[in-house]
Structure formats: structure tokens, C-alpha cells
Design a protein around this motif. Structure first.
Motif, PDB file in Angstrom:
ATOM      1  N   LEU A 102      34.733  33.399  47.022  1.00  0.00           N
ATOM      2  CA  LEU A 102      36.207  33.302  46.633  1.00  0.00           C
ATOM      3  C   LEU A 102      36.727  34.558  47.173  1.00  0.00           C
ATOM      4  CD1 LEU A 102      38.708  32.112  44.871  1.00  0.00           C
ATOM      5  CD2 LEU A 102      37.424  33.549  43.148  1.00  0.00           C
ATOM      6  N   VAL A 153      40.158  36.996  46.839  1.00  0.00           N
ATOM      7  CA  VAL A 153      41.285  37.341  46.098  1.00  0.00           C
ATOM      8  C   VAL A 153      42.099  38.514  46.709  1.00  0.00           C
ATOM      9  CG1 VAL A 153      42.396  37.595  43.771  1.00  0.00           C
ATOM     10  CG2 VAL A 153      40.319  36.302  44.166  1.00  0.00           C
ATOM     11  N   PHE A 206      45.307  41.220  46.538  1.00  0.00           N
ATOM     12  CA  PHE A 206      46.202  42.075  45.452  1.00  0.00           C
ATOM     13  C   PHE A 206      47.151  42.744  46.229  1.00  0.00           C
ATOM     14  CE2 PHE A 206      41.985  42.075  44.134  1.00  0.00           C
ATOM     15  CZ  PHE A 206      42.068  41.622  42.818  1.00  0.00           C
ATOM     16  N   GLY A 245      49.390  45.770  42.656  1.00  0.00           N
ATOM     17  CA  GLY A 245      48.443  45.559  41.557  1.00  0.00           C
ATOM     18  C   GLY A 245      48.526  44.196  40.989  1.00  0.00           C
ATOM     19  N   LYS A 246      48.768  43.370  41.645  1.00  0.00           N
ATOM     20  CA  LYS A 246      48.869  41.893  41.091  1.00  0.00           C
ATOM     21  C   LYS A 246      48.110  40.872  42.026  1.00  0.00           C
ATOM     22  CE  LYS A 246      52.498  40.373  39.193  1.00  0.00           C
ATOM     23  NZ  LYS A 246      53.964  39.963  38.959  1.00  0.00           N
ATOM     24  N   THR A 247      47.671  39.961  41.547  1.00  0.00           N
ATOM     25  CA  THR A 247      47.001  38.915  42.369  1.00  0.00           C
ATOM     26  C   THR A 247      47.961  38.470  43.300  1.00  0.00           C
ATOM     27  OG1 THR A 247      45.393  38.468  40.678  1.00  0.00           O
ATOM     28  CG2 THR A 247      45.388  36.961  42.415  1.00  0.00           C
ATOM     29  N   LEU A 290      44.984  33.679  47.195  1.00  0.00           N
ATOM     30  CA  LEU A 290      43.390  33.481  47.055  1.00  0.00           C
ATOM     31  C   LEU A 290      43.033  32.239  48.261  1.00  0.00           C
ATOM     32  CD1 LEU A 290      42.693  30.283  45.458  1.00  0.00           C
ATOM     33  CD2 LEU A 290      43.398  31.926  43.597  1.00  0.00           C
ATOM     34  N   ALA A 305      39.207  41.580  47.087  1.00  0.00           N
ATOM     35  CA  ALA A 305      38.122  41.325  46.142  1.00  0.00           C
ATOM     36  C   ALA A 305      37.278  39.874  46.549  1.00  0.00           C
ATOM     37  CB  ALA A 305      38.093  41.359  44.678  1.00  0.00           C
ATOM     38  N   VAL A 306      35.928  39.874  46.575  1.00  0.00           N
ATOM     39  CA  VAL A 306      35.131  38.871  46.888  1.00  0.00           C
ATOM     40  C   VAL A 306      34.287  38.445  45.733  1.00  0.00           C
ATOM     41  CG1 VAL A 306      35.722  39.076  49.430  1.00  0.00           C
ATOM     42  CG2 VAL A 306      33.458  39.923  48.260  1.00  0.00           C
ATOM     43  N   ARG A 307      34.206  37.199  45.592  1.00  0.00           N
ATOM     44  CA  ARG A 307      32.807  36.538  44.816  1.00  0.00           C
ATOM     45  C   ARG A 307      32.135  35.669  45.451  1.00  0.00           C
ATOM     46  NH1 ARG A 307      34.659  36.009  39.228  1.00  0.00           N
ATOM     47  NH2 ARG A 307      35.656  33.873  39.891  1.00  0.00           N
ATOM     48  N   GLU A 349      29.894  39.797  42.994  1.00  0.00           N
ATOM     49  CA  GLU A 349      31.462  40.416  43.484  1.00  0.00           C
ATOM     50  C   GLU A 349      31.340  41.639  43.899  1.00  0.00           C
ATOM     51  OE1 GLU A 349      33.423  40.375  39.640  1.00  0.00           O
ATOM     52  OE2 GLU A 349      33.345  38.467  39.379  1.00  0.00           O
ATOM     53  N   SER A 350      32.265  41.826  44.726  1.00  0.00           N
ATOM     54  CA  SER A 350      32.485  43.115  45.438  1.00  0.00           C
ATOM     55  C   SER A 350      33.888  43.246  45.836  1.00  0.00           C
ATOM     56  CB  SER A 350      31.653  43.091  46.791  1.00  0.00           C
ATOM     57  OG  SER A 350      31.667  44.145  47.428  1.00  0.00           O
ATOM     58  N   TYR A 379      43.045  25.581  45.280  1.00  0.00           N
ATOM     59  CA  TYR A 379      43.867  25.904  44.122  1.00  0.00           C
ATOM     60  C   TYR A 379      43.036  26.561  43.039  1.00  0.00           C
ATOM     61  CZ  TYR A 379      47.376  22.701  46.167  1.00  0.00           C
ATOM     62  OH  TYR A 379      48.502  22.438  47.009  1.00  0.00           O
ATOM     63  N   GLY A 380      42.217  27.479  43.713  1.00  0.00           N
ATOM     64  CA  GLY A 380      41.376  28.303  42.706  1.00  0.00           C
ATOM     65  C   GLY A 380      40.390  27.469  41.964  1.00  0.00           C
ATOM     66  N   LEU A 381      40.223  26.057  42.296  1.00  0.00           N
ATOM     67  CA  LEU A 381      38.899  25.519  41.628  1.00  0.00           C
ATOM     68  C   LEU A 381      37.677  25.787  42.351  1.00  0.00           C
ATOM     69  CD1 LEU A 381      40.974  22.125  41.442  1.00  0.00           C
ATOM     70  CD2 LEU A 381      40.614  23.665  39.526  1.00  0.00           C
TER      71      LEU A 381
END
Lengths: 233, 477
Positions: B296, B298, B300, B303-305, B308, B334-336, B341-342, B390-392
Motif C-alpha cells: 500500500l 500513501v 502526503f 501534512g495530510k494524506t 493512495l 509511506a508504504v506498507r 511499514e516504512s 479505494y483503500g480496500l
């Protein structure tokens, strides 16, 4: 009508004309003190917060025209709120506030209903009213923080969350709630505000790398998340 | 040593200390003060003092009871997850339980224990101290608190907490055995030393029935069972006299530690396949293998998302491929991938083809292999898509390769597997587990007309790193 009779009538008329202005002034004054409490909390100015709190606590408690009716309306509102009948619940809480303007519970719940309705300016006003009546009510501070978080007001969300922690009856519980928000809240502003609040009080906090995703992005309901009814063979 | 004198000294010290707490102390500072006194006095074997502070804690105002009925299912769920090693799920469940009923010492203790297992020691300490303020004789909380201190290298406090764990244990043999386990098998030196010192400091519990007047041997650390290991060093530890200094003890224990198996590092451990992974369903096999390597992503901004998407881990040193449009305008990334995560930074990017290469800190023994085949033979092959529409997260879909298309000089694999916004940058996988394309776009008209940049074009693009990424040709279907 003679002068002796006219005098009280004039005074009454003057009072009626002046009353909304006075109430408005009180409301503005209270709003100012609540906002000061938020600003000072955000910088961990404990003495400043306590000073503003005292100013609010010195306010005379508003007269209650009908406390019994207020209690009944409030209970009715709670029942409606439990049934998710938000419009009717709001009406009941407003009635309770009219019958007893000093009823902080009614103002707090009105703020909660407004927030749930997405009517944030009204929610803010109602919650400020609740806090003006009872400035140490942690639940109202928490509601107010959520309103600020949802309206992208990071500084005030931080201040309101700081007061939530400061006035929490059980600070360990409040700490864990803050940690939960800081790690799991999808709304960035609120999540970051919770993290900042934990840091403000030197409480352990872990910043997330990948932020939580909205539970229901764009209104999607994942069909496979619903429990599937099964029948015994 | 004269016991009455010792007891008197402990009581006097305790009484002096009970009034030493500043009036402005916060809720936590107050309870922490008393718990720390119990630890200090326990490690000095000042039993009477410990009991005085226990009484002080019991006299503190109790928190408002919460909703036990609401908390109960969360707590039960947390216990199940904790037993299954699903620590994040256990944390979420115990948190909910604690928020519902913060006056239940079992729940507070379980939450503290979960933080300990997650190696979040500061949180663990706070929750366990709080749990002890609710129930100062709860042995399990003392045991966990001792481990928290031991993990942080604090032998003295670990010892004191372990002594209290033994002192208040309702089942003394069980508590002794738990400490023996810690004394021999815990990877942290200070935990082992603390447990050993507590075992030596604590006399066996007085028996309720008459026992023969024989000298019972003092508790000894159990010999760790390790195939092929040499137990002679462990015997040396066992025969160390009780007057050994902490430094000697540490040296001996370090020798013993060398015999103990090193716990597996989850970051580098080989993934173990569940029995179901070997069944005949290729989809399940591909999902189980591909899911931890699918990321995943994400982004920014301010400072906001901001956005994705998906990505695929393509090297053992953490390189992740995604679409350029996923990370466009990102200030931070950021990745998961699976559970890990990293943060990430952009190493290379290209607009045509729409690709980006991210560098992360995710070391992995496995990574996706790119399949360089691009020929008509591909059409009709099954494909599997993993991504985050959609973030699923980790959504799995299947289809076939419907065609090969070249658009604006870029080679695409047309697939019938459904993809949506959020799938961008994710892997399109063949039955043999190789990646044949990077999911990129779909037509809004029609049905299941979706496109992935061909892996062959990824290999030909500037983001390809030949030394780090693996390539293969298509295997026979």
C-alpha cells in the motif's frame, strides 16, 4: 397611566431590549474564555487555563424557568438519540436548554447531535455553551476537539484534546483514547492532534508510518465484510 | 541478620516515604510513586514496607467502574488474539475493553502485557503500574512489569517486581516455574538476572500442611533444552553461589545465553506456508505468496494524506515499483507491504512509461520476479491482481490476458481482471508467481477493459535496476 406606573414598565421594556444584547455579550465573553482555554492548553499553559476556567466558573448560573420540564425534555432527547432520531433529539435537547439554560448536559448533547449531523458551526456553539457552564467537562472538550478536527482546525483540535486529558476523571483512560486516535483515526488533523497532545504531556506515543485508511472510503460498503448466515447441515 | 530489626527499619522507612509524595502529583505520578516504593522495598527484602505501600495503594480512591458488559467481549477477543500471536489485533481489542471498563485490573494488565509483547515498553510500564494500582497483589502484573524493566536493562527494578510477583502469587509453584523460565530462556540479560535474583531472594511459600523437616533445595534455573547443545555451562550457572556479584552473574548468564537459540527475526524469517497454501487452488497460493510483497502506498502533502495506490516489492533490499501518477506531487511517502511499514523516497521516476521506483527500509528474503515475456502467447493466460482499490487493502481479483496494446509507445497488457482507483502500481501476476505487468489504468466505458504496463517495458525503462531485480521469461502454462 401615571408616572409611578410607567416607571416599572419602562424599566421592563429597557430590560427586554437590553437582554438579548446582554446575553449576546455573555455568549461572546464565554466564547472568548473557552477559546482562551483552548489556546493556552495547546501550549500547556496550565496557569492560564486555570485562570480562564475560574473566570467561567464565576459566571452566575442562569435562572431555570422550569427545571422539571428541562429534565423531562432531556430524558426524552436521550431516548430519541438512542434511536438515532437526530432531528427530534435535537429539538428535545434545545427544549431542555430553554427550560434550564444552565443545563450543561443538554447543551453538550445538542453539540453532539449537531456534530453527528455535520452541522459543525452549531456544534461548536453548543459545546462552547456547555463548557461555559461547566469548563471541566472532559466529554464536551472531546466533542469540541472532534469538531475542530473535522473542520481542519489543527491548533484548536490540539487545545481541546489537551483539555480533554487535563480534565479527564481517569487520565489513564484518556491517555489510551488519545493513543487510539493517534494510531487509528483516519482523519489526519484529528490523528495528528492526538499525537501532539500525547507529546505535550510527555506521554508515550508512536507515530504511524502508514496512516489508517478511512473505514468506509467514498461510501463503499465491502460486501464481503458482512457476516454470512450459515445453516447447520 | 536480625529480622525484627530489619522489619522495624522497613516500616520506619516506609512510613517516612509515605508522606514524601508532592501534593501536586498527577494521578499517574501518585500511583507510580507507591508502586516504585513497593518495588524498591521488595528488592531490599523489606516485606513490612512492601505491605505498608500495598495498603497505601489500596486506600487510594478507586476509578469509576466502567461498563463490564461492554468490555467483556472485547477482552475475550483480545485474549484469543494474544494467544494466537496477533498482537496488533489484541492491542485493538484490549484497548476497546479498557476504554469501556478502565477499572478492571485484568483488562489493564492484559493491555500492558500486549504492549510488552509489542516491545512498547513505556506504554507497557504505564498500563501495568496502573493495573497494580487497581490490584496491588496481582502477581501477573508484577511479573509482566518485571519483564518490562528487564527488557530496558533495569535489573534492580526487574528483581523487585519479580519478588513481588512471587510474594503475591496464589499459585507459588506456577509463579516459581514462570520465573525459572525467564531466568533461563529470556533473551534479555536483565530479565534473566532479575528473575534469578528474585528466585534466590524469595523463600519458598509457607506450606499449609506439615512438611518433613528436610532441606528443600533452593529454586534453580531449569536447564534449557537444546538439541546438540552443551549443558555444562548451564550447570556452572546453577552452581553459582548466592553470594555471586551481579557482574559475575551477568558473565555467567551471558555464557548461558550463548547456548540459547536466538529468537527468529520476523523481518528476515522465512515465511511459513500454512497447510492450505499447498492445496490445488493457484489463486490461494498466489495470494498467500504475493500479498506480503504487495504494498500500500500513501502519499502526503501539507501534512495530510493526499493519495493512495499500490506497489510491488521487487528487490530484497526494499525497492518498490509503482506508477508515477500515484506518487505525483507527494511531499512524503509511506508504504506498507504485508505487515511491515516504512517511509519511502523516490529513487527514479518516468512519465512514459508511467512508473516510479521507491526506496524503502523493508528488507525481505523474497521479492517479485518480473516476467520479460511480451508475445501473443500470453493471451488467454490467467492473471491475478492484488492491490488496494479505494483503500480496500490486499484486494484480490482474477481474469485473463485479453490482449496486447501499444499506446503512445508504451506496451500494455490488456487484462479482464477488475481494477479500480487504488490498484494503480500493483502487480499483475501469472500462475507461476511472476509479474507480467503493473496495473495502471482502465477504460471507463465497457467492462473489464483494464491495462497494465508490460513488465517487459518496466525492464526496458530507466527505473529498472538490473543488479537488484530478478527477471524471468514466461513458463509454460
Amino acid at each position: 397611566m401615571n408616572d409611578a406606573c410607567r416607571m416599572p414598565a419602562l424599566l421592563l421594556a429597557a430590560w427586554i431590549i437590553a437582554m438579548p444584547a446582554a446575553l449576546a455579550q455573555d455568549s461572546e465573553r464565554n466564547r472568548y474564555f473557552v477559546q482562551q482555554m483552548i489556546e493556552m492548553a495547546a501550549t500547556n499553559n496550565e496557569q492560564g487555563v486555570a485562570g480562564m476556567q475560574r473566570m467561567l466558573e464565576q459566571n452566575p448560573r442562569p435562572a431555570a424557568p422550569d427545571q422539571a420540564a428541562a429534565r423531562a425534555a432531556f430524558q426524552h432527547g436521550l431516548a430519541l438519540f438512542g434511536q438515532d432520531a437526530l432531528d427530534a433529539a435535537l429539538e428535545a435537547f434545545q427544549q431542555a436548554s430553554r427550560d434550564d439554560p444552565g443545563n450543561a448536559d443538554a447543551a453538550n448533547y445538542a453539540g453532539l447531535v449537531y456534530r453527528k449531523m455535520g452541522r459543525f458551526p452549531e456544534a461548536e456553539a453548543a459545546l462552547q455553551q456547555a463548557l461555559a457552564l461547566e469548563p471541566t467537562r472532559a466529554v464536551a472538550w472531546f466533542q469540541l476537539a472532534q469538531v475542530y478536527g473535522l473542520t481542519n482546525d489543527a491548533d484548536r483540535a490540539l487545545g481541546a484534546l489537551a483539555n480533554t486529558y487535563r480534565f479527564a476523571q481517569n487520565q489513564m483512560r484518556a491517555e489510551e483514547i488519545l493513543r487510539n486516535i493517534a494510531e487509528n483515526e483516519a482523519a489526519d488533523i484529528l490523528r495528528n492532534a492526538a499525537l501532539e497532545t500525547l507529546r505535550l504531556f510527555h506521554l508515550p506515543a508512536e507515530a504511524v508510518i502508514v496512516p489508517p485508511l478511512p473505514a468506509n472510503p467514498d461510501g463503499i460498503v465491502p460486501m464481503n465484510s458482512a457476516p454470512i448466515p450459515t445453516r447447520a447441515p | 541478620m536480625n529480622f525484627p530489626l530489619l522489619a522495624f527499619r522497613g516500616v520506619a522507612l516506609a512510613l517516612a516515604l509515605t508522606g514524601a509524595l508532592p501534593a501536586s502529583a498527577s494521578q499517574y505520578e501518585t500511583i507510580d510513586y507507591y508502586v516504585q516504593q513497593m518495588i524498591a522495598l521488595a528488592s531490599a527484602n523489606e516485606e513490612a514496607g512492601v505491605l505498608i505501600f500495598r495498603e497505601q495503594i489500596e486506600n487510594l480512591p478507586r476509578p469509576e467502574p466502567g461498563d463490564a458488559r461492554q468490555a467483556s467481549p472485547f477482552s475475550q477477543h483480545g485474549q484469543e488474539r494474544l494467544a494466537g500471536g496477533q498482537l496488533k489485533e489484541a492491542l485493538a481489542a484490549f484497548r476497546q475493553a479498557f476504554i469501556a471498563d478502565p477499572a478492571d485490573p485484568e483488562i489493564a494488565g492484559a493491555l500492558g502485557l500486549t504492549y510488552l509483547r509489542l516491545r512498547r515498553f513505556k506504554e507497557a510500564e504505564r498500563l501495568l503500574v496502573y493495573a497494580l494500582s487497581l490490584a496491588p497483589t496481582r502477581s501477573a502484573s508484577w511479573l509482566a512489569l518485571g519483564q518490562v524493566y528487564g527488557q530496558q536493562g533495569d535489573v534492580r527494578r526487574a528483581t523487585g517486581a519479580f519478588v513481588n510477583a512471587l510474594r503475591f502469587a496464589q499459585d507459588q509453584p506456577q509463579a516459581t516455574e514462570q520465573l525459572r523460565q525467564l531466568a533461563t530462556a529470556d533473551p534479555a540479560d536483565a530479565v534473566r538476572i532479575g528473575a534469578l535474583q528474585a528466585l534466590r531472594a524469595t523463600k519458598p511459600a509457607p506450606a499449609t500442611k506439615p512438611v518433613p523437616l528436610t532441606d528443600s533445595p533452593p529454586p534453580q534455573p531449569a536447564v534449557p533444552v537444546q538439541p546438540g547443545g552443551d549443558s555444562r555451562h548451564v550447570s556452572e550457572i546453577q552452581t553459582t553461589p548466592s553470594t555471586t556479584t551481579t557482574r559475575d552473574l551477568l558473565g555467567s548468564l551471558k555464557q548461558g545465553l550463548a547456548l540459547l537459540a536466538k529468537p527468529a527475526d520476523p523481518a528476515t524469517a522465512e515465511p511459513t506456508a500454512s497447510p492450505a497454501a499447498d492445496n490445488g487452488n493457484p489463486g490461494q497460493r498466489i495470494y498467500r505468496r504475493g500479498m506480503p510483497l504487495t504494498c500500500l502506498i500513501v502519499t502526503f502533502q501539507d501534512g495530510k494524506t493526499a493519495n493512495l495506490g499500490s506497489g510491488l516489492l521487487v528487490s530484497k533490499d526494499g525497492l518498490v515499483i509503482t506508477n508515477n501518477h500515484v506518487i505525483d506531487k507527494a511531499e512524503n511517502l509511506a508504504v506498507r507491504c504485508g505487515d511491515r511499514e516504512s517511509v519511502a523516497r523516490i529513487r527514479k521516476r518516468s512519465k512514459e512509461p508511467d512508473l516510479a521506483l521507491l526506496a524503502t527500509k523493508l528488507k525481505s528474503k523474497e521479492s517479485f520476479i518480473l516476467n520479460q515475456t511480451y508475445s501473443q502467447d500470453l493471451i488467454g493466460l490467467d492473471v491475478f491482481v492484488i492491490g488496494n482499490p479505494y483503500g480496500l487493502e490486499s484486494t484480490f481479483s482474477t481474469g485473463v490476458i485479453s490482449g496486447l496494446r501499444e499506446i503512445d509507445g508504451v506496451r500494455y497488457i490488456q487484462i479482464s481482471a477488475p481494477i479500480s482507483p487504488g490498484n494503480s502500481g500493483g502487480p499483475v501476476i501469472l500462475r507461476d508467481g511472476t509479474v507480467i505487468g503493473v496495473a495502471t489504468m482502465g477504460l471507463k466505458v465497457g467492462q473489464n477493459l483494464n491495462f497494465a504496463i508490460a513488465a517487459a517495458d518496466v525492464i526496458a525503462s530507466p527505473i529498472f535496476a538490473p543488479k537488484q531485480m530478478q527477471v524471468r521469461s514466461v513458463s509454460a502454462p
